[in-house]
Design an enzyme around this catalytic site. Structure first.
Site, PDB file in Angstrom:
ATOM      1  N   HIS A 398     -23.983 -29.849 -31.146  1.00 26.23           N
ATOM      2  CA  HIS A 398     -22.847 -28.928 -31.126  1.00 26.23           C
ATOM      3  C   HIS A 398     -23.315 -27.482 -31.133  1.00 26.23           C
ATOM      4  O   HIS A 398     -22.690 -26.612 -30.539  1.00 26.23           O
ATOM      5  CB  HIS A 398     -21.952 -29.163 -32.345  1.00 26.23           C
ATOM      6  CG  HIS A 398     -21.173 -30.423 -32.243  1.00 26.23           C
ATOM      7  ND1 HIS A 398     -20.501 -30.978 -33.289  1.00 26.23           N
ATOM      8  CD2 HIS A 398     -20.968 -31.244 -31.194  1.00 26.23           C
ATOM      9  CE1 HIS A 398     -19.914 -32.070 -32.891  1.00 26.23           C
ATOM     10  NE2 HIS A 398     -20.189 -32.261 -31.628  1.00 26.23           N
ATOM     11  N   CYS A 710     -20.790 -27.993  -7.516  1.00 26.94           N
ATOM     12  CA  CYS A 710     -20.962 -27.585  -8.918  1.00 26.94           C
ATOM     13  C   CYS A 710     -22.309 -28.146  -9.373  1.00 26.94           C
ATOM     14  O   CYS A 710     -23.000 -28.779  -8.619  1.00 26.94           O
ATOM     15  CB  CYS A 710     -19.806 -28.065  -9.779  1.00 26.94           C
ATOM     16  SG  CYS A 710     -19.489 -29.815  -9.702  1.00 26.94           S
TER      17      CYS A 710
HETATM   18  C1  PEP Z   1     -23.391 -32.957 -11.641  1.00 29.08           C
HETATM   19  O1  PEP Z   1     -23.779 -34.126 -11.716  1.00 29.08           O
HETATM   20  O2  PEP Z   1     -23.917 -32.119 -10.894  1.00 29.08           O
HETATM   21  C2  PEP Z   1     -22.250 -32.492 -12.423  1.00 29.08           C
HETATM   22  C3  PEP Z   1     -21.717 -31.324 -12.254  1.00 29.08           C
HETATM   23  O3  PEP Z   1     -21.808 -33.335 -13.375  1.00 29.08           O
HETATM   24  P1  PEP Z   1     -22.508 -33.484 -14.807  1.00 29.08           P
HETATM   25  O4  PEP Z   1     -23.617 -32.489 -14.897  1.00 29.08           O
HETATM   26  O5  PEP Z   1     -21.441 -33.274 -15.808  1.00 29.08           O
HETATM   27  O6  PEP Z   1     -23.005 -34.892 -14.751  1.00 29.08           O
END
Ligand code: PEP
Ligand code: MG
Length: 799
Positions: A398, A710
């Site tokens: 956390h 992302c």
């Molecule tokens: C990813 O896999 O790039 C993503 C954005 O999801 P996470 O990092 O939450 O697995």
């Protein structure tokens, strides 16, 4: 023989390795040896390494090895930071004056030969060998027998370990095997000591200066006085004690638990006063633990058996923490820190009448301790906390989640660091590198100050860009959205000019809850997020647990969790959870109108078909119940190669695509994203990943599907340049990085990136690709270590 036994027994005693089975190894031709000494030695080294000065630890290693192998000389040579030389780092048998002085080129002498060839050398008469070089400082006696092995850690040469003897025949095979084994066992520890630096320099000028490596918890640089976040009496310091007055002890502990519970209540008391309101929700985990009947029942039972309240508390907390530590699951293991923090707070309360109040000085502080709880953070005004250093914990803790949300640099898991020995020292928390620097010498301190000032100035300068578009000098517009999970992220995201939320990781609130949140609880949370960003879009991803993301209240133990019950696979199998989450999101959208749904870990067409059906049914059901919800756009994450390959077949069921570059890289390269042993192989600029990204973009264009990316790649300037060249016009990244990436985009023309992209298509490795892009990054003001320099020319002038 007797001596060997004594040494080994001493080692075993120290190592407290009761389960090691003793048996004899074949005779080395020196004297009999014992197998367990190897693990005992490594255990001891690890123990010493936690506290000692690197030079002392290395000295200890060679001393114990010489005793253990009963040889005349044991020496350790380590590579200098520039990898050009080997320096004698420790010796037992050669002149101590040579330590730090005796220096060889990487291919010079017998030691250099071992380093250059990466192979073992076992000679009966070393001085007659052509490659032998006499180093006067060592006062090397005519030791004939010579055995040296290279020390390698994660493919990197660290140094050479040597034993020598007076005899005139090579060391026996068993000794060679033993030294090779011990070298491989010690390499990790030695590599850490080596990376701390200063081991080859004289002690006096830099006494007190140390560097410690940990894990990157939250980015940024912080400098301040080390403030030990440690109770005045820690639970560890509580000794066994009894009390006959059971009633008084029970009343005291009950009152203490009630007082801490009240203290933790959201928004009330001094604990929450410094934290943004919504972060107080995190206290609920503590409250849940405190209110668990198990905790108080166990304490009261111990008091009935005669223990006094502090001792009963300590034993109960230790037992519970141990249960958490035994868990296979990393998230559950990390909860041991929560129960210890709670125990500590109750103890503080219990002893509060005796506790002198020590006020932190009103200056920049770096909070350091084993683990720093949310409650500890809340005791200081935020502006005073310039950094956090934890000797334990991980990025799942956390503390790290919070530090990220609050924009405080944090370094986690710095195991070798002992903050209690350095109260009030100047310390730097370098969250960019996952490193802390203790008592930096004046020039280094000045350099860090300069970098911190520069970073601050830079961030201020960037504020001017907040409302400017992220557009290249030739007019290519990129939407920069933010990745978020805690509601508290809304402020930094908006402050830094996020044009919406590209990825809302809905599992984070689930992870800090004590049970599956109800539909109504989720509604409240999602509504706040959607409202904070409206009318900007918010891509809410449905629960993505599994892999390294575990819920404290739902055990998923799998031998291969990244290939198991993750994301949409889990939620489709637990449809009641999925339905309540979808309903909560749809309802929260009613007066905001900016919800987009995002599905994680898609690998099959039927997953998207089922998901869409669930959403349609939820919309119908809610409409029938009088909720004016609308059908939102539905997006799919491309994280699994099969989703990429099936894109045309998945297209009818999705309205947009978001690429999760972290998992896509992991699954394309078969490299575990969390395994430090293979972390050097994890790079989203691997040519295969770039090929995949180009294909996805082209396919999405052909299918008229909006596509964004992302994941960490969107924060990497080199990657952003290539993505822009490929045509990606929506990226989602942490709020902290948005201004920098915006600046970068405003400094380049997309046209100038096209030849670069073309050249990378010919490259065979990510190293070549990074080398190709580096010069351009330098010209727009980005240094090698991914930190931007001063405001780049042209950034102000983009349209
Ligand atoms: C990813 O896999 O790039 C993503 C954005 O999801 P996470 O990092 O939450 O697995
Ligand atoms: Mg992912």
């Amino acid at each position: 023989m007797q001596k060997a036994f004594t040494v080994v027994q001493t080692l075993l005693c120290h190592a407290a390795c009761a389960s090691i089975v003793l048996y004899t190894l074949p005779d080395f031709g020196i004297r009999p040896m014992l197998q367990p000494s190897l693990s005992a030695l490594t255990t001891i080294v690890e123990q010493i390494a936690r506290t000692g000065d690197p030079r002392d630890v290395m000295g200890n290693i060679v001393q114990r090895l010489r005793e253990l192998m009963q040889v005349d000389v044991c020496s350790l040579y380590l590579c200098t930071p520039d990898h050009q030389h080997l320096i004698l780092a420790a010796t037992e048998g050669l002149s101590a004056n040579a330590v730090g002085k005796a220096k060889l080129k990487l291919d010079e002498g017998l030691v250099g030969h071992i380093a250059a060839s990466l192979s073992t050398l076992n000679l009966g008469d070393a001085p007659t060998d052509d490659r032998f070089v006499f180093i006067p400082e060592t006062h090397e006696m005519p030791y004939h027998r010579f055995l040296g092995v290279p020390l390698l850690h994660l493919r990197k040469l660290i140094g050479v370990l040597v034993i020598q003897g007076r005899e005139r025949d090579p060391f026996p095979q068993e000794a060679e095997a033993f030294l090779i084994t011990i070298a491989s066992q010690l390499a990790g520890t030695l590599s850490q000591l080596q990376s701390q630096g200063g081991w080859y320099e004289k002690r006096s000028p830099r006494d007190g200066y140390r560097r410690f490596t940990g894990l990157k918890g939250a980015p940024g640089l912080g400098l301040g006085k080390l403030w030990l976040v440690r109770p005045h009496l820690s639970l560890d310091q509580i000794d066994a004690a009894c009390s006959a007055d059971h009633d008084a002890e029970k009343a005291a502990i009950t009152a203490a638990i009630i007082a801490v519970t009240e203290e933790l209540e959201s928004g009330s008391g001094h604990l929450g006063q410094h934290l943004p309101g919504d972060l107080n929700a995190l206290f609920s985990v503590y409250q849940m633990m405190l209110q668990s009947p198990e905790l108080s029942q166990q304490i009261l039972a111990r008091i009935d058996a005669g223990d006094n309240a502090p001792w009963a508390l300590k034993q109960t907390i230790s037992a519970m923490a141990e249960q958490f530590r035994q868990a296979d699951d990393p998230y559950l293991r990390a909860r041991a820190e929560d129960i210890c923090n709670i125990g500590q707070r109750v103890l503080n309360q219990l002893l509060s009448s005796e506790r002198p109040s020590i006020e932190a000085p009103d200056e920049a502080l770096i909070l350091a301790g084993e683990l720093i709880s949310i409650a500890d953070l809340a005791e200081f005004p935020l502006h005073q906390i310039h950094g956090i250093i934890c000797t334990q914990g991980s990025v799942l803790s956390h503390t790290a989640i919070l530090a990220n949300a609050l924009g405080i640099p944090a370094v986690m898991g710095v195991e070798q660091f002992t903050p209690e020995h350095h109260r009030g020292a100047n310390v730097i928390a370098d969250g960019h590198r996952g490193e802390c620097v203790l008592n930096p010498p004046a020039p280094l301190l000045a350099e860090y100050r300069r970098m911190i000032d520069e970073e601050q100035r830079f961030m201020q300068e960037l504020e001017r860009l907040r409302d400017q578009p992220a557009v290249t000098t030739d007019g290519f517009l990129v939407n920069l959205l933010t990745n978020t999970g805690l509601l508290a992220d809304a402020t930094p995201g908006l402050q830094r000019g996020a044009e919406g939320v590209g990825l809302y990781r809905s599992e984070i609130p689930f992870m800090i809850h004590d049970s599956f949140p109800t539909e109504q609880e989720q509604f409240g949370l999602y509504h706040k997020v959607l409202k904070a960003y409206a009318p900007r879009p918010v891509n809410m991803r449905t629960l993505d647990i599994g892999g390294d993301k575990q819920l404290p209240y739902f055990d998923i133990s799998e031998s291969n969790p990244y290939l198991g019950w993750r994301g949409i696979r889990f939620t489709l199998d637990n449809a009641q959870l999925l339905i309540s989450q979808i309903r909560a999101m749809l309802r929260a959208d009613v007066d905001n109108g900016n919800l987009r749904l995002l599905v994680p870990m898609v690998s099959r067409v039927d997953e998207m078909q089922s998901f869409r059906r669930y959403v349609e049914k939820a919309v119908d059901a809610l409409n029938r119940d009088g909720h004016p919800v609308r059908m939102p756009e539905i997006g799919m994450m491309i994280e699994v190669p099969s989703a990429m390959l099936l894109l045309p077949r998945l297209a009818p069921y999705v309205d947009f695509v978001s690429i999760g570059s972290n998992d896509l890289t992991q699954y394309l390269l078969a490299v575990d994203r969390n395994n430090p042993r293979v972390s050097n192989l994890f790079d989203h600029l691997h040519p295969a990943v770039l090929v995949a990204l180009e294909q996805i973009h082209q396919q999405c264009e052909a299918l008229h599907l909006p596509v964004s990316l992302c994941g960490e790649m969107a924060s990497d300037p080199a990657a952003v340049l290539l993505l822009t060249a490929m045509g990606y016009s929506t990226l989602s990244l942490s709020a902290y990085n948005i201004p920098r990436i915006k600046l970068l985009l405003r400094s380049v023309s997309r046209e100038s990136l096209q030849p670069l992209l073309e050249q990378t298509r010919q490259c065979n490795s990510e190293t070549e690709i990074r080398a190709l892009i580096a010069p351009l990054l330098e010209t727009v003001g980005w240094s090698q270590d991914k930190r931007p320099g001063l405001l780049a020319k042209g950034a102000e002038t983009a349209p």
